[in-house]
Scaffold this active site. Structure first.
Site, PDB file in Angstrom:
ATOM      1  N   SER A  77       0.850  -1.193   0.000  1.00  0.00           N
ATOM      2  CA  SER A  77       0.000   0.000   0.000  1.00  0.00           C
ATOM      3  C   SER A  77       0.883   1.239   0.000  1.00  0.00           C
ATOM      4  CB  SER A  77      -0.885   0.032   1.243  1.00  0.00           C
ATOM      5  OG  SER A  77      -1.413   1.352   1.415  1.00  0.00           O
ATOM      6  N   HIS A 117      -1.200  -1.252  -4.255  1.00  0.00           N
ATOM      7  CA  HIS A 117      -2.495  -0.975  -3.625  1.00  0.00           C
ATOM      8  C   HIS A 117      -2.529   0.508  -3.275  1.00  0.00           C
ATOM      9  CE1 HIS A 117      -6.079  -2.143  -1.271  1.00  0.00           C
ATOM     10  NE2 HIS A 117      -5.667  -1.280  -0.375  1.00  0.00           N
ATOM     11  N   ASP A 174      -4.573   3.453  -1.553  1.00  0.00           N
ATOM     12  CA  ASP A 174      -5.663   3.713  -0.601  1.00  0.00           C
ATOM     13  C   ASP A 174      -6.204   5.130  -0.760  1.00  0.00           C
ATOM     14  OD1 ASP A 174      -4.032   1.595   1.662  1.00  0.00           O
ATOM     15  OD2 ASP A 174      -6.078   1.324   0.937  1.00  0.00           O
ATOM     16  N   MET A 205      -9.000   7.903   0.375  1.00  0.00           N
ATOM     17  CA  MET A 205      -9.879   8.202   1.495  1.00  0.00           C
ATOM     18  C   MET A 205     -10.460   9.604   1.331  1.00  0.00           C
ATOM     19  SD  MET A 205      -7.366   6.857   4.486  1.00  0.00           S
ATOM     20  CE  MET A 205      -6.582   5.236   4.344  1.00  0.00           C
ATOM     21  N   HIS A 247      -8.208   1.237  -3.954  1.00  0.00           N
ATOM     22  CA  HIS A 247      -9.152   0.897  -2.879  1.00  0.00           C
ATOM     23  C   HIS A 247      -9.887   2.170  -2.487  1.00  0.00           C
ATOM     24  CE1 HIS A 247      -9.504  -0.456   1.647  1.00  0.00           C
ATOM     25  NE2 HIS A 247     -10.672  -0.390   1.035  1.00  0.00           N
ATOM     26  N   MET A 253     -12.046   4.074  -0.306  1.00  0.00           N
ATOM     27  CA  MET A 253     -12.692   4.194   0.996  1.00  0.00           C
ATOM     28  C   MET A 253     -13.431   5.536   0.994  1.00  0.00           C
ATOM     29  SD  MET A 253      -9.597   2.615   3.254  1.00  0.00           S
ATOM     30  CE  MET A 253      -8.367   2.988   1.986  1.00  0.00           C
ATOM     31  N   MET A 273     -11.326  -6.290   5.236  1.00  0.00           N
ATOM     32  CA  MET A 273     -10.482  -5.341   5.981  1.00  0.00           C
ATOM     33  C   MET A 273     -10.093  -5.944   7.319  1.00  0.00           C
ATOM     34  SD  MET A 273      -9.860  -2.808   4.123  1.00  0.00           S
ATOM     35  CE  MET A 273      -9.063  -1.761   5.349  1.00  0.00           C
ATOM     36  N   GLY A 301      -8.912   3.609   7.356  1.00  0.00           N
ATOM     37  CA  GLY A 301      -8.645   5.030   7.621  1.00  0.00           C
ATOM     38  C   GLY A 301      -7.182   5.326   7.859  1.00  0.00           C
ATOM     39  N   PHE A 302      -6.473   4.368   8.451  1.00  0.00           N
ATOM     40  CA  PHE A 302      -5.074   4.664   8.778  1.00  0.00           C
ATOM     41  C   PHE A 302      -4.211   3.408   8.645  1.00  0.00           C
ATOM     42  CE2 PHE A 302      -5.797   8.900  10.339  1.00  0.00           C
ATOM     43  CZ  PHE A 302      -7.124   8.866  10.771  1.00  0.00           C
ATOM     44  N   ASP A 306      -6.293  -6.546   4.087  1.00  0.00           N
ATOM     45  CA  ASP A 306      -5.670  -5.219   4.091  1.00  0.00           C
ATOM     46  C   ASP A 306      -5.709  -4.645   5.503  1.00  0.00           C
ATOM     47  OD1 ASP A 306      -6.633  -2.064   2.458  1.00  0.00           O
ATOM     48  OD2 ASP A 306      -4.926  -2.579   3.717  1.00  0.00           O
TER      49      ASP A 306
HETATM   50  C1  DX5 Z   1      -6.508   1.295   6.027  1.00  0.00           C
HETATM   51  C2  DX5 Z   1      -5.517   1.106   4.929  1.00  0.00           C
HETATM   52  C3  DX5 Z   1      -4.342   0.346   5.493  1.00  0.00           C
HETATM   53  C4  DX5 Z   1      -3.170   0.248   4.557  1.00  0.00           C
HETATM   54  C5  DX5 Z   1      -2.133  -0.739   5.027  1.00  0.00           C
HETATM   55  O1  DX5 Z   1      -7.552   2.082   5.597  1.00  0.00           O
HETATM   56  O2  DX5 Z   1      -6.118   0.410   3.857  1.00  0.00           O
HETATM   57  O3  DX5 Z   1      -4.805  -0.922   5.858  1.00  0.00           O
HETATM   58  O4  DX5 Z   1      -3.634  -0.176   3.354  1.00  0.00           O
HETATM   59  O5  DX5 Z   1      -1.865  -0.479   6.304  1.00  0.00           O
HETATM   60  P1  DX5 Z   1      -0.692  -1.227   7.085  1.00  0.00           P
HETATM   61  O6  DX5 Z   1       0.341  -0.164   7.320  1.00  0.00           O
HETATM   62  O7  DX5 Z   1      -1.348  -1.742   8.315  1.00  0.00           O
HETATM   63  O8  DX5 Z   1      -0.154  -2.328   6.209  1.00  0.00           O
HETATM   64 ZN    ZN Z   2      -6.550  -0.503   1.334  1.00  0.00          ZN
END
Ligand code: DX5
Ligand code: ZN
Length: 241
Positions: free
Chosen positions: A22, A47, A49, A51, A80, A82, A151, A156-157, A189
């Protein structure tokens, strides 16, 4: 319909164990170079992300960033979303270079309409559920999608801990996918590391999103990717129920 070669996730067999870092955890000031380093390390696709600060309490990036990093690699971009209203942004993310787009079952647009919109561009389409959502909400759409994203953190983070309470849901979805006539990936994820990836593999996942484990590892991207790949391949193939 796109006449380009299919760079979507449909190119991968559903039992292939794949690593998708990601970029949320990458250096946003040097995304192009981080992407190149990860590609050289042997990751399978990226990937991304997205948001909106509404569906999740964070804002990350939009089509402009995807467009800017597109020339950095030919590997697929797995976007992805969100976001609460994905329908409004599918065309923009496809134009920016998305090869796959995953939306959330909890989002506010009609799922079948948005999945159809994604497929009309020749992209593969995924449906994601949050950790506390009943996975049976995605079951009616399995005939229309190419990927289910479970998930393993509250979206979110990055950098959160893996939610082991989601593991039975991964197993449940794997059972449904094994009964389907069509190829569907099972992606996880959030909080994925060398240990939690093995737990999820044995539950039936085959696509592993890892942000922190890849881009923030003290080992460096190359060694961290190899360590995750070795951890997964040491376990044999994807578990089917
Ligand atoms: C959450 C994100 C995270 C990111 C990966 O919204 O989608 O899951 O992709 O996070 P970590 O650092 O946990 O691999
Ligand atoms: Zn993701």
């Amino acid at each position: 319909m796109s006449t380009e070669p299919d760079n979507s996730l449909k190119q991968f067999a559903p039992d292939r164990v794949l690593i998708c870092p990601s970029i949320l955890a990458a250096d946003f000031g040097n995304l192009a170079s981080d992407i190149k380093v990860a590609e050289l390390a042997g990751v399978d696709f990226f990937h991304i992300d997205v948001m909106d600060g509404h569906f999740v309490p964070n804002i990350s990036l939009g089509p402009g960033i995807v467009n800017a990093i597109r020339p950095s690699t030919d590997l697929p971009f797995d976007v992805h979303l969100m976001i609460s209203h994905p329908a409004k942004f599918i065309d923009a993310f496809v134009a920016a270079g998305a090869d796959h787009i995953t939306i959330h079952i909890e989002a506010e647009d009609p799922v079948e309409e948005v999945i159809g919109q994604i497929h009309s561009h020749g992209c593969s389409a995924g449906l994601s559920f949050r950790p506390d959502t009943d996975p049976s909400r995605v079951r009616p759409y399995l005939d229309t999608i190419d990927l289910v994203l479970a998930m393993t953190v509250e979206p979110g983070f990055g950098g959160q801990s893996f939610r082991h309470d989601v593991v039975p849901k991964i197993t449940q979805v794997r059972g449904w996918l094994d009964d389907m006539e069509r190829d569907i990936h099972l992606q996880i994820d959030g909080g994925v590391n060398n240990e939690t990836a093995i737990v999820a593999l044995h539950a039936g996942a085959n696509l592993f999103v890892a942000g922190t484990t890849i881009f923030k590892s003290p080992l460096g991207v190359n060694a961290a990717t190899k360590a995750l790949r070795d951890a997964l391949t040491s376990q044999g193939t994807v578990e089917t129920s």
